[in-house]
Design a protein around this motif. Sequence first.
Motif, PDB file in Angstrom:
ATOM      1  N   GLY A 109       0.782  -1.258   0.084  1.00  0.00           N
ATOM      2  CA  GLY A 109      -0.071   0.009  -0.031  1.00  0.00           C
ATOM      3  C   GLY A 109       0.856   1.206  -0.012  1.00  0.00           C
ATOM      4  N   ILE A 110       1.028   1.765  -1.038  1.00  0.00           N
ATOM      5  CA  ILE A 110       1.925   3.130  -1.245  1.00  0.00           C
ATOM      6  C   ILE A 110       1.148   4.026  -1.756  1.00  0.00           C
ATOM      7  N   GLY A 111       1.001   5.078  -0.938  1.00  0.00           N
ATOM      8  CA  GLY A 111       0.153   6.304  -1.600  1.00  0.00           C
ATOM      9  C   GLY A 111       1.103   7.379  -2.322  1.00  0.00           C
ATOM     10  N   ALA A 155      13.204   3.357   3.107  1.00  0.00           N
ATOM     11  CA  ALA A 155      12.725   4.244   4.052  1.00  0.00           C
ATOM     12  C   ALA A 155      11.300   4.714   3.902  1.00  0.00           C
ATOM     13  N   THR A 156      11.242   5.321   2.709  1.00  0.00           N
ATOM     14  CA  THR A 156      10.141   6.071   2.407  1.00  0.00           C
ATOM     15  C   THR A 156       9.005   5.203   2.074  1.00  0.00           C
ATOM     16  N   LEU A 191       8.477   1.496   2.598  1.00  0.00           N
ATOM     17  CA  LEU A 191       8.208   0.173   3.193  1.00  0.00           C
ATOM     18  C   LEU A 191       7.379   0.660   4.340  1.00  0.00           C
ATOM     19  N   HIS A 192       6.657  -0.293   4.890  1.00  0.00           N
ATOM     20  CA  HIS A 192       5.832  -0.164   5.974  1.00  0.00           C
ATOM     21  C   HIS A 192       6.307  -1.115   6.937  1.00  0.00           C
ATOM     22  N   GLY A 193       7.062  -2.350   6.624  1.00  0.00           N
ATOM     23  CA  GLY A 193       7.413  -3.349   7.564  1.00  0.00           C
ATOM     24  C   GLY A 193       8.517  -4.258   6.968  1.00  0.00           C
ATOM     25  N   GLU A 231       3.765   9.199  -0.285  1.00  0.00           N
ATOM     26  CA  GLU A 231       4.911   8.714  -0.034  1.00  0.00           C
ATOM     27  C   GLU A 231       5.706   8.510  -1.332  1.00  0.00           C
ATOM     28  N   ASP A 255       7.421  11.622  -1.337  1.00  0.00           N
ATOM     29  CA  ASP A 255       8.628  11.415  -0.430  1.00  0.00           C
ATOM     30  C   ASP A 255       9.654  10.713  -0.829  1.00  0.00           C
TER      31      ASP A 255
END
Lengths: 478, 289
Positions: free
Chosen positions: A34-36, A64-65, A67-69, A39, A42
């Motif tokens: 889920g990349i908005g 870093a910008t 990924l969420h996990g 992001e 960013d």
Amino acid sequence: MTGGPVPDPAGSPVDGPVARLAGLVGALRAHGFGIGTGETVDAGLALEAVGFADRGLMREALAATLLHGERQRPVFDRVFDLYFPATVTGDGTGLRGTGRQGDGDAGGDGGADLAGLRARIAEALAVGDTALLDRLAAEAVAGFGGYGSGPGTDGWSSHQTLSRLRPETLLARVRAARTAAGQDPAFTDRLLDDEIRRAIEGFRERVRTEARRRVAELRGRDEVARRAVAGTPDRVDFLLAGREQLDELRRTVRPLARKLATRLAARRRRAARGEIDLRRTLRGSLSTGGVPVRPVLRRRRPGRPELVLLCDVSGSVAGFAQFTMALVQALRDGFGRVRVFAFVNRVDEVTDLLAPGAVDPAGLGERILAEARLTGWHGQSDYGAALDGFVERYADALGPRTVVFVLGDARTNRADPRPESLRLIVDRARRVHWLNPEQPALWGTGDSVAPLYAELVDMRPCRNARQLGELIGRLLPV
Amino acid sequence: MTNGFFGSVDEVAERLAATGYLASPAIATTVFLADRLGKPLLVEGPAGVGKTQLAKAVTEATGARLIRLQCYEGVDEARALYEWNHAKQLLRITAGRGESWDETRTDIFSEEFLLPRPLLTAIRSEEPTVLLVDETDKADVEVEGLLLEVLGDFQVTVPELGTITATRRPFTVLTSNASRELSEALRRRCLFLHIGFPEEELERRIVTLKVPGLDASLAASVVRVVGALRAMRLRKVPSVAETIDWARTLLALGADRLDERVVRETLGVLLKHQDDIVRAGAELDLDAV
């Protein structure tokens, strides 16, 4: 993304960094990240901040910008390698030309090359020079990975490269080189073999990366990034998952269970509030002249639902069944009672084997097969006999509060499907769901009797952990 | 918006190293970006790899002030954000007898009676600040919602006072042990950094730095044994903190090289479960000789 001009990375004139970033994000989204848009912006700013000189920095900046996990990292790394490759194959045909092996015949000078390359790889592994290993992996794929002859049929194969190179056989050589170099005092010698094995596995991964990169040059990056990069474990098809992937899947059980428990609790809270009871609301409104001032909510029936799990644990679908059993067991707190039955062609209760504390997910499959009586005269799955046996011996497990989940592919090896037993289960239980790990297109093909059963119960395809999580979250009773 | 603590990634690594924190390239890059983009930094990873230490090192390297919010189950707005000093308000009301209510009311909801908690303190701070929200995963979901508001815009609304916006954004570090899955919304607002176990080379440098008296070849062996333990299926694998402890232990015991006896006797420093010790002992062949 930026105001100023941005230097071009890796000297590729076709697409600038913005297009590459967009492509990378697109590929990651195709893998379920889920990349908005925010992001992505960013990520662009981050790339600008670290510059394009150092590929390692770019990788970390994007990680870093975007990924969420941590779980997403392996997929990300592979996709990154495709969009921001370390090297680009030059237009010189030198490497390529010699590498073509046409029909797979190595030939005399090819063999000599191979020995030389193996020696150099062994050396690099002994020293642990990662940059050199990258170059050698590139050389190996160039030399031994090419197949086909014309456009459209040719390609690069890591499998072919590795099966010719057989890096795993370099173990002894690397060990000799490292001990000869006198690097090791006595005690740590025993660690050496494992360390070398890990290093060799690292080299194999480098070869795979390189082969993907070359195929991407041939076929287009977007295509390869979506199809040739293995996804995160929760998207791996249950029926195709290998041993390692199943291990990885098992590690996702607990986080997934936690997530589902939260979702269930939220559904319970909502359900506890109840819906508006129209009849009583209108009745009450009489005292206020017909204006429904005080809405009356329907009371929720108390009582916790019971769960029965009926799982086919025969070879083909065992991974799916084990994963689901572990998941449901982890969710046990929310239910009055959870009973788990396993079958191949005979059904037996395995609830105790799954009891809290006893669960060692890794050995679960073997324990079930060892301790429960699941097979009669033969070892093939037989749904008819299993359902029949269930109704006969465990009918007491069914009641008006019971929700039954049947897990299996409904491939009954030409035996009588006996749908009347399933109908009996449907009549007795509050609801019956059937989760089938096969895709619907395959239902009814070969020895599958899925359509027959699907007429009686609500059958849904459930091919990977993500789908299972969604289905369980939706179908579990509250 | 940005603090501008650091000029480049290399500078981050150098200045952190000067404080005794050896950062991997991933850590240095992400810290640099967090500073440059002015976004909070979400740090995940196993216990004992230096998540909290990172925030402290950044504080030290930049000469900023560290404000720490330790999360725990049940931490709430009054503990995290701000609280009115009720006792003092009561005193003020009693003291101001004869005043009209309007006067009293405007007075008792002024700065003087506000007790700022870590989040508000960090936002109002004029000087460079590092805000550390430790063990975010221990806090309840409601606090996460609060953090969303605070970390998204770096502003806080106190109904009686109005909205307070940060004049300079604090460098924010959130740490999590992943005992609970943090919400996607919170992750979206942060830069993500996973600190895993360091590479062999880096860990050797860390050990050498933290345990100065240790022989170089012994340090190398220590790191290799720990690496082997991490590859085993243990309940709790040793972390960097344990590696350092072990190195200190070996130094204190005066061991100059590893052998079966020393390892067997000191394995308890590395592994905290009896079955882990048994398993590691078997896999390392400790009893063979």
